[in-house]
Design a protein around this motif. Structure first.
Motif, PDB file in Angstrom:
ATOM      1  N   UNK A  37       0.844  -1.204   0.000  1.00 17.70           N
ATOM      2  CA  UNK A  37       0.000   0.000   0.000  1.00 17.70           C
ATOM      3  C   UNK A  37       0.881   1.256   0.000  1.00 17.70           C
ATOM      4  N   UNK A  38       1.652   1.471  -1.068  1.00 17.90           N
ATOM      5  CA  UNK A  38       2.604   2.585  -1.082  1.00 17.90           C
ATOM      6  C   UNK A  38       1.972   3.980  -1.073  1.00 17.90           C
ATOM      7  N   UNK A  39       0.716   4.104  -1.496  1.00 18.20           N
ATOM      8  CA  UNK A  39       0.044   5.404  -1.466  1.00 18.20           C
ATOM      9  C   UNK A  39      -0.461   5.756  -0.073  1.00 18.20           C
ATOM     10  N   UNK A  40      -0.477   4.773   0.804  1.00 17.32           N
ATOM     11  CA  UNK A  40      -1.048   4.955   2.145  1.00 17.32           C
ATOM     12  C   UNK A  40       0.027   4.911   3.231  1.00 17.32           C
ATOM     13  N   UNK A  41       1.060   4.085   3.021  1.00 17.00           N
ATOM     14  CA  UNK A  41       2.072   3.851   4.053  1.00 17.00           C
ATOM     15  C   UNK A  41       3.460   4.164   3.511  1.00 17.00           C
ATOM     16  N   UNK A  42       4.206   4.909   4.296  1.00 21.09           N
ATOM     17  CA  UNK A  42       5.628   5.119   4.043  1.00 21.09           C
ATOM     18  C   UNK A  42       6.387   4.553   5.235  1.00 21.09           C
ATOM     19  N   UNK A  43       7.650   4.255   5.047  1.00 22.36           N
ATOM     20  CA  UNK A  43       8.472   3.763   6.145  1.00 22.36           C
ATOM     21  C   UNK A  43       9.347   4.886   6.672  1.00 22.36           C
ATOM     22  N   UNK A  44       9.487   4.947   7.995  1.00 21.23           N
ATOM     23  CA  UNK A  44      10.391   5.932   8.573  1.00 21.23           C
ATOM     24  C   UNK A  44      11.832   5.441   8.400  1.00 21.23           C
ATOM     25  N   UNK A  45      12.788   6.166   8.906  1.00 23.66           N
ATOM     26  CA  UNK A  45      14.188   5.798   8.653  1.00 23.66           C
ATOM     27  C   UNK A  45      14.619   4.510   9.337  1.00 23.66           C
ATOM     28  N   UNK A  46      13.807   4.003  10.257  1.00 22.22           N
ATOM     29  CA  UNK A  46      14.087   2.734  10.926  1.00 22.22           C
ATOM     30  C   UNK A  46      13.295   1.576  10.316  1.00 22.22           C
ATOM     31  N   UNK A  47      12.480   1.870   9.305  1.00 23.57           N
ATOM     32  CA  UNK A  47      11.714   0.833   8.628  1.00 23.57           C
ATOM     33  C   UNK A  47      10.329   0.580   9.209  1.00 23.57           C
ATOM     34  N   UNK A  48       9.853   1.456  10.080  1.00 19.02           N
ATOM     35  CA  UNK A  48       8.524   1.299  10.668  1.00 19.02           C
ATOM     36  C   UNK A  48       7.498   2.114   9.880  1.00 19.02           C
ATOM     37  N   UNK A  49       6.271   1.602   9.776  1.00 16.97           N
ATOM     38  CA  UNK A  49       5.268   2.258   8.940  1.00 16.97           C
ATOM     39  C   UNK A  49       4.731   3.561   9.530  1.00 16.97           C
ATOM     40  N   UNK A  50       4.500   4.497   8.620  1.00 11.18           N
ATOM     41  CA  UNK A  50       3.850   5.762   8.943  1.00 11.18           C
ATOM     42  C   UNK A  50       2.683   5.894   7.974  1.00 11.18           C
ATOM     43  N   UNK A  51       1.476   6.011   8.498  1.00 15.25           N
ATOM     44  CA  UNK A  51       0.291   6.173   7.648  1.00 15.25           C
ATOM     45  C   UNK A  51       0.256   7.618   7.175  1.00 15.25           C
ATOM     46  N   UNK A  52       0.324   7.822   5.856  1.00 17.50           N
ATOM     47  CA  UNK A  52       0.397   9.173   5.296  1.00 17.50           C
ATOM     48  C   UNK A  52      -0.944   9.683   4.792  1.00 17.50           C
ATOM     49  N   UNK A  53      -1.920   8.805   4.668  1.00 12.70           N
ATOM     50  CA  UNK A  53      -3.268   9.201   4.237  1.00 12.70           C
ATOM     51  C   UNK A  53      -4.240   8.909   5.361  1.00 12.70           C
ATOM     52  N   UNK A  54      -4.849   9.933   5.893  1.00 12.43           N
ATOM     53  CA  UNK A  54      -5.767   9.734   7.017  1.00 12.43           C
ATOM     54  C   UNK A  54      -7.073   9.070   6.584  1.00 12.43           C
ATOM     55  N   UNK A  55      -7.751   9.626   5.604  1.00 13.28           N
ATOM     56  CA  UNK A  55      -9.015   9.063   5.114  1.00 13.28           C
ATOM     57  C   UNK A  55      -8.747   8.444   3.745  1.00 13.28           C
ATOM     58  N   UNK A  56      -9.101   7.186   3.605  1.00 12.96           N
ATOM     59  CA  UNK A  56      -8.735   6.433   2.413  1.00 12.96           C
ATOM     60  C   UNK A  56      -9.812   6.451   1.340  1.00 12.96           C
ATOM     61  N   UNK A  57      -9.361   6.600   0.099  1.00 13.42           N
ATOM     62  CA  UNK A  57     -10.239   6.465  -1.063  1.00 13.42           C
ATOM     63  C   UNK A  57     -10.503   4.973  -1.274  1.00 13.42           C
ATOM     64  N   UNK A  58     -11.550   4.607  -2.028  1.00  7.98           N
ATOM     65  CA  UNK A  58     -11.869   3.182  -2.225  1.00  7.98           C
ATOM     66  C   UNK A  58     -10.706   2.334  -2.735  1.00  7.98           C
ATOM     67  N   UNK A  59      -9.929   2.820  -3.688  1.00 11.16           N
ATOM     68  CA  UNK A  59      -8.798   2.017  -4.184  1.00 11.16           C
ATOM     69  C   UNK A  59      -7.714   1.883  -3.119  1.00 11.16           C
ATOM     70  N   UNK A  60      -7.571   2.888  -2.281  1.00  9.70           N
ATOM     71  CA  UNK A  60      -6.590   2.822  -1.195  1.00  9.70           C
ATOM     72  C   UNK A  60      -7.039   1.850  -0.117  1.00  9.70           C
ATOM     73  N   UNK A  61      -8.352   1.761   0.100  1.00 12.39           N
ATOM     74  CA  UNK A  61      -8.886   0.798   1.071  1.00 12.39           C
ATOM     75  C   UNK A  61      -8.545  -0.616   0.630  1.00 12.39           C
TER      76      UNK A  61
END
Length: 88
Positions: A37-61
């Motif tokens: 889910x690259x449009x929704x989650x990015x990794x921080x510098x330690x490799x842990x997920x950061x959710x970058x989209x608060x409210x998801x569009x249907x394709x992102x869901x």
């Protein structure tokens, strides 16, 4: 213990949004979620997920649902959030 699905009834006149949540304690920083889910989650510098989209569009869901299913630590879940102001 409350279920993570957030599948409770909606009040009338409200709109529901889907959000992806991360349990940072359960996460091991494997990074599979960001690949799925690259449009929704990015990794921080330690490799842990950061959710970058608060409210998801249907394709992102759909992509987020795949990441939730694939997480080996069960550190992700989708949550339905009801917002009375979003319906107005």
């Amino acid at each position: 213990m409350t279920p993570r699905s957030g599948a409770g009834p909606r009040p009338s006149g409200s709109a529901a949004e889907t959000r992806l949540r991360v349990d940072p304690v359960a996460c091991d920083g494997i990074g599979l979620c960001a690949l799925l889910a690259p449009d929704v989650i990015e990794l921080d510098r330690w490799g842990f997920p950061v959710v970058v989209r608060r409210d998801l569009a249907p394709r992102e869901v759909k992509a987020a649902r795949g990441a939730v299913r694939a997480c080996p630590r069960r550190a992700l879940w989708l949550e339905r959030v009801t917002s009375l102001s979003a319906a107005r």
